[in-house]
Design a protein around this motif. Structure first.
Motif, mmCIF file in Angstrom:
data_model
loop_
_atom_site.group_PDB
_atom_site.id
_atom_site.type_symbol
_atom_site.label_atom_id
_atom_site.label_comp_id
_atom_site.label_asym_id
_atom_site.label_seq_id
_atom_site.Cartn_x
_atom_site.Cartn_y
_atom_site.Cartn_z
ATOM 1 N N TYR A 3 31.033 31.076 -37.336
ATOM 2 C CA TYR A 3 31.340 32.487 -37.549
ATOM 3 C C TYR A 3 32.342 32.615 -38.678
ATOM 4 C CZ TYR A 3 28.794 33.401 -33.324
ATOM 5 O OH TYR A 3 27.775 33.487 -32.409
ATOM 6 N N TYR A 4 32.068 33.588 -39.577
ATOM 7 C CA TYR A 4 33.025 33.839 -40.652
ATOM 8 C C TYR A 4 33.378 35.316 -40.690
ATOM 9 C CZ TYR A 4 28.546 34.177 -43.348
ATOM 10 O OH TYR A 4 27.273 34.438 -43.789
ATOM 11 N N SER A 14 34.139 28.313 -34.532
ATOM 12 C CA SER A 14 33.098 28.136 -33.529
ATOM 13 C C SER A 14 32.896 29.439 -32.766
ATOM 14 C CB SER A 14 33.493 27.033 -32.556
ATOM 15 O OG SER A 14 34.589 27.470 -31.750
ATOM 16 N N ALA A 15 31.835 29.496 -31.981
ATOM 17 C CA ALA A 15 31.584 30.691 -31.173
ATOM 18 C C ALA A 15 32.739 30.948 -30.212
ATOM 19 C CB ALA A 15 30.275 30.532 -30.399
ATOM 20 N N ALA A 16 33.225 29.891 -29.567
ATOM 21 C CA ALA A 16 34.331 30.062 -28.626
ATOM 22 C C ALA A 16 35.582 30.575 -29.326
ATOM 23 C CB ALA A 16 34.625 28.739 -27.912
ATOM 24 N N GLU A 17 35.855 30.065 -30.527
ATOM 25 C CA GLU A 17 37.015 30.535 -31.281
ATOM 26 C C GLU A 17 36.849 31.994 -31.681
ATOM 27 O OE1 GLU A 17 38.458 26.401 -33.466
ATOM 28 O OE2 GLU A 17 36.760 27.518 -34.279
ATOM 29 N N THR A 64 26.386 28.527 -29.506
ATOM 30 C CA THR A 64 25.862 27.168 -29.430
ATOM 31 C C THR A 64 26.845 26.176 -28.822
ATOM 32 O OG1 THR A 64 26.534 26.881 -31.736
ATOM 33 C CG2 THR A 64 24.246 27.479 -31.330
ATOM 34 N N ASP A 65 28.097 26.575 -28.619
ATOM 35 C CA ASP A 65 29.013 25.694 -27.899
ATOM 36 C C ASP A 65 29.142 26.086 -26.423
ATOM 37 O OD1 ASP A 65 30.221 27.936 -28.938
ATOM 38 O OD2 ASP A 65 32.126 26.982 -29.410
ATOM 39 N N TYR A 66 28.275 26.965 -25.967
ATOM 40 C CA TYR A 66 28.095 27.260 -24.545
ATOM 41 C C TYR A 66 26.710 26.733 -24.153
ATOM 42 C CZ TYR A 66 31.865 30.804 -24.930
ATOM 43 O OH TYR A 66 33.046 31.461 -25.145
ATOM 44 N N LYS A 130 37.400 25.847 -23.564
ATOM 45 C CA LYS A 130 36.747 25.055 -24.600
ATOM 46 C C LYS A 130 37.674 24.757 -25.775
ATOM 47 C CE LYS A 130 32.162 26.979 -23.513
ATOM 48 N NZ LYS A 130 31.440 25.760 -23.117
ATOM 49 N N THR A 131 38.604 25.642 -26.046
ATOM 50 C CA THR A 131 39.509 25.451 -27.180
ATOM 51 C C THR A 131 40.859 24.875 -26.767
ATOM 52 O OG1 THR A 131 40.310 27.743 -26.998
ATOM 53 C CG2 THR A 131 38.429 27.348 -28.468
ATOM 54 N N GLY A 132 41.030 24.582 -25.476
ATOM 55 C CA GLY A 132 42.279 24.007 -25.017
ATOM 56 C C GLY A 132 43.467 24.949 -25.109
ATOM 57 N N GLU A 133 43.198 26.257 -25.045
ATOM 58 C CA GLU A 133 44.253 27.257 -25.195
ATOM 59 C C GLU A 133 45.125 27.310 -23.946
ATOM 60 O OE1 GLU A 133 46.731 29.307 -26.590
ATOM 61 O OE2 GLU A 133 45.018 29.548 -27.970
ATOM 62 N N LYS A 134 46.443 27.211 -24.121
ATOM 63 C CA LYS A 134 47.370 27.262 -23.003
ATOM 64 C C LYS A 134 48.055 28.620 -22.867
ATOM 65 C CE LYS A 134 46.547 22.959 -22.158
ATOM 66 N NZ LYS A 134 45.593 22.635 -21.070
#
Length: 495
Positions: A3-4, A14-17, A64-66, A130-134
């Protein structure tokens, strides 16, 4: 799939981001780098499927990352009987031969926003993993009436999230306001902005791009995300119901596979009709997209002239979710029609910010003419259409749906195009009881929730159960805020 940003193609997420961020930090909208294509065989496979299965099959093409399995789980959570009062979730109702209504209001808040906002919290929660976000995601949303309640209902007490909603004071219906100010959940907050929806939306966008606010929130363990249709996680679930509606029309014999259909969409922020455009770009057999506006007809003028000009009077109407003069999602359409020319989009958006207007290139205007037709409907026309649909078809519609129904009638007269058409019905008539009662010739006995019972007594149409339950709920929120003080209100909420 990456995605841009519509304003910077060098952004790569990424899609998750993209779902987690909501809005690109440069102010642009995050958009997929390509549009997946579907064919006749794909559509035929969808026909026997339930809605959640269709959603998973479509959404996995972009996310695509799901996995398809997790998207199916999300879909069954989002569109199951615990949330939707119709097992089809988004049923297509026949009005007469060649004319259909796609009912998108069978979810928990009786508005089309549920179709995306029952899915988005699940997409976002997965994105955090998925992105390890805390940090905790703070969902910041402006609403013209329906997004706010649907977003709060979706995110209420979802772990690692909180949500703050801004709506225009005196700019939503009594039912819409009661839905928001009675919302349950320890992680929710809602405030009325002194101003209109554009003021609320501009404030939210301003906060997203404020580096000082972002830095302070980061120190406190928060980051901002969006539940408005500027978030790709809002647009994508809406693409699904256009594809699903086509499959249902084929299944029911209203269309033969490959036949084209028109969609007429009432829109203010351009997200709902943009989803239809993406479905068409994917290969759905769509002939014409008809953009229906109320008296705030900035989109009608734009589609007819190629000039977008928000310098005009703002009208408060009986279709308040469309009372918008800055249609954010138009930016994604222009990005696609320009050949993904981020420099051209920056030029248009800079002009909109500084002068309140811009004019698109001849190339974009030609493409607009090919795909879209724009029309608008007066208050009188809206009321007359509600009355006509009730008298002629025994079908009760809300003011937003009525705007679309009237504009479709205008289009058919102007074009002679009798292609089978679907009017997108975006809200239950019970969200706008006073206006609907007046339109069908009744005198509203009050101006609040008592009108639910009156409309039911007159029409016999069942009251959505969650709207009926509002009568026993007490108000939790009563704060107002000046539009220039929204940044501080966010900081106060996220202490």
């Amino acid at each position: 799939m990456k995605y841009y940003s519509t304003r910077d193609k060098n952004v790569s997420l990424s899609a998750a981001e993209a779902v987690k961020m909501g809005l690109s930090r440069d102010g642009g909208l995050l958009t997929p780098t390509r549009i997946p294509q579907i064919d006749r065989a794909f559509l035929e496979r969808l026909i026997p499927m339930e809605y959640a299965q269709r959603a998973a099959k479509v959404m996995v093409l972009y996310l695509t990352d799901y996995s398809e399995e997790e998207l199916l789980t999300f879909g069954r959570n989002a569109y199951g009987p615990a949330q939707f009062d119709d097992p089809i979730a988004a049923p297509v109702r026949k009005v007469e031969d060649g004319l259909y209504c796609l009912e998108l209001w069978h979810g928990p808040t009786s508005a089309f926003k549920d179709m995306a906002l029952q899915m988005l919290p699940q997409l976002l929660s997965a994105a955090l993993r998925k992105t390890g976000e805390k940090r905790t995601a703070c969902i910041l949303a402006a609403t013209s009436g329906d997004t706010g309640k649907a977003a709060m209902a979706g995110f209420a007490d979802v772990p690692q999230t909180c949500i703050q909603v801004y709506y225009p004071k005196d700019g939503v219906s009594p039912v819409q306001e009661r839905q928001m100010v009675t919302q349950e959940g320890e992680n929710v907050d809602v405030r009325a902005v002194i101003g209109n929806f554009d003021d609320a939306q501009a404030g939210v966008k301003r906060i997203f791009s404020d580096e000082a606010v972002r830095a302070e929130l980061d120190k406190r363990g928060y980051f901002l995300s969006s539940a408005n249709s500027i978030n790709w996680g809002r647009i994508l679930p809406q693409v699904v119901y256009y594809i699903s509606a086509y499959c249902d029309l084929v299944r029911d014999g209203a269309l033969t596979m490959g036949d084209k259909v028109n969609f007429c969409v009432p829109t203010g922020n351009f997200g709902d009709i943009l989803a239809a455009y993406y479905a068409k770009r994917m290969g759905l057999p769509v002939n014409r997209l008809i953009c229906a506006s109320n008296s705030n007809n900035v989109l009608t003028d734009f589609l007819r002239t190629g000039i977008y000009d928000r310098n005009r009077p703002f009208h408060t109407t009986i279709s308040p979710s469309m009372d918008i003069l800055i249609s954010s999602n138009l930016e994604r359409l222009l990005f696609d029609l320009s050949g993904e020319n981020d420099a051209e989009i920056r030029m248009y958006m800079d002009a909109l910010g500084s002068a309140g207007r811009y004019q698109v290139s001849d190339n974009i205007k030609a493409k607009l003419d090919d795909a879209f037709w724009g029309g608008c409907c007066s208050e009188e026309g809206t009321e007359e259409t509600i009355r006509r649909y009730w008298q002629d078809y025994g079908y009760l519609i809300d003011p937003h749906t009525a705007v679309a129904a009237e504009v479709l009638a205008q289009y058919r007269v102007a074009s002679g195009d009798e292609t089978p058409a679907v009017v997108v019905s975006t809200a239950s008539p019970y969200k706008f009881c006073g206006s609907v009662l007046t339109a069908i010739g009744e005198t509203p006995c009050g101006d609040g929730l008592e009108l639910l019972d009156q409309l039911h007594a007159v029409s016999g149409v069942p009251v959505p159960c969650r709207l009926a339950e509002l009568k026993g709920k007490s108000r939790r929120f009563d704060k107002t805020v000046e539009k220039q003080a929204m940044e501080q209100a966010v900081l106060d909420f996220l202490k």
